[in-house]
Write an enzyme that holds these catalytic residues in place. Structure first.
Site, mmCIF file in Angstrom:
data_model
loop_
_atom_site.group_PDB
_atom_site.id
_atom_site.type_symbol
_atom_site.label_atom_id
_atom_site.label_comp_id
_atom_site.label_asym_id
_atom_site.label_seq_id
_atom_site.Cartn_x
_atom_site.Cartn_y
_atom_site.Cartn_z
ATOM 1 N N ASN A 94 0.855 -1.183 0.000
ATOM 2 C CA ASN A 94 0.000 0.000 0.000
ATOM 3 C C ASN A 94 0.890 1.232 0.000
ATOM 4 O OD1 ASN A 94 -2.388 -1.527 0.141
ATOM 5 N ND2 ASN A 94 -2.172 -1.737 2.357
ATOM 6 N N HIS A 107 6.448 -1.666 3.338
ATOM 7 C CA HIS A 107 6.249 -3.082 3.667
ATOM 8 C C HIS A 107 5.436 -3.759 2.588
ATOM 9 C CE1 HIS A 107 3.147 -0.585 5.578
ATOM 10 N NE2 HIS A 107 2.285 -1.580 5.349
HETATM 11 P P1 5GP Z 1 -0.678 -0.837 5.842
HETATM 12 O O1 5GP Z 1 -2.128 -0.480 5.997
HETATM 13 O O2 5GP Z 1 0.212 0.280 6.279
HETATM 14 O O3 5GP Z 1 -0.349 -1.356 4.461
HETATM 15 O O4 5GP Z 1 -0.434 -2.071 6.774
HETATM 16 C C1 5GP Z 1 0.042 -1.964 8.091
HETATM 17 C C2 5GP Z 1 -0.079 -3.334 8.705
HETATM 18 O O5 5GP Z 1 0.687 -3.359 9.870
HETATM 19 C C3 5GP Z 1 -1.519 -3.712 9.089
HETATM 20 O O6 5GP Z 1 -1.886 -4.905 8.416
HETATM 21 C C4 5GP Z 1 -1.429 -3.899 10.608
HETATM 22 O O7 5GP Z 1 -2.222 -4.974 11.085
HETATM 23 C C5 5GP Z 1 0.052 -4.157 10.838
HETATM 24 N N1 5GP Z 1 0.550 -3.734 12.132
HETATM 25 C C6 5GP Z 1 0.312 -2.537 12.749
HETATM 26 N N2 5GP Z 1 0.951 -2.479 13.926
HETATM 27 C C7 5GP Z 1 1.623 -3.666 14.047
HETATM 28 C C8 5GP Z 1 2.475 -4.195 15.062
HETATM 29 O O8 5GP Z 1 2.766 -3.571 16.100
HETATM 30 N N3 5GP Z 1 2.981 -5.439 14.846
HETATM 31 C C9 5GP Z 1 2.696 -6.161 13.707
HETATM 32 N N4 5GP Z 1 3.244 -7.372 13.604
HETATM 33 N N5 5GP Z 1 1.898 -5.677 12.744
HETATM 34 C C10 5GP Z 1 1.371 -4.448 12.910
#
Ligand code: 5GP
Length: 121
Positions: A94, A107
């Site tokens: 994303n 990521h």
């Molecule tokens: P984005 O929306 O930025 O593409 O995805 C961020 C991802 O990070 C989400 O799927 C969320 O569940 C994950 N995430 C957020 N905080 C943490 C954390 O402290 N540990 C882990 N393992 N994942 C996290």
């Protein structure tokens, strides 16, 4: 956007916050998403400070680029979902506001372990 050293993945990289680690090398860290959206939901992040894929593409070295994509393949193999050893998966990144990015450290999400359908979200 400039890189925010206090983002959650920066803290995980520094070991300030725990994670369920899957794999680590000089270029990437991989761990399970805290809120899995599919049977297998892994994250692969570069060790360098890159906000998103555009930032990475503009600033990362060729070695870091190869390292990230090799890392995704290594993790997928390790999880048994790569096309080589398993039934495949979806890798997505994303990017910024319209891309729905919440954590401002690049990521890739790896979704697998079951059919993930035609679209995510
Ligand atoms: P984005 O929306 O930025 O593409 O995805 C961020 C991802 O990070 C989400 O799927 C969320 O569940 C994950 N995430 C957020 N905080 C943490 C954390 O402290 N540990 C882990 N393992 N994942 C996290």
């Amino acid at each position: 956007m400039s890189y925010d050293d206090q983002n959650i993945f920066a803290k995980i990289l520094r070991g300030e916050i725990p994670c369920k680690k899957i794999y680590e090398d000089n270029f990437v860290l991989s761990f399970y998403d805290i809120n899995p959206q599919k049977k297998i939901h892994a994250l692969v992040i570069p060790k360098g400070k890159y906000v998103d894929l555009d930032d990475f593409t503009l600033k990362a070295s060729p070695e870091e680029m190869v390292g990230l994509f090799k890392g995704i393949n290594i993790v997928a193999k390790k999880l048994g979902i790569s096309s080589e050893v398993g039934k495949g998966y979806r890798a997505i990144a994303n990017i910024s506001d319209h891309g729905g990015q919440e954590v401002p450290h690049l990521h890739f999400h790896l979704f697998g372990g079951e059919s993930v359908g035609k679209l995510v979200g």
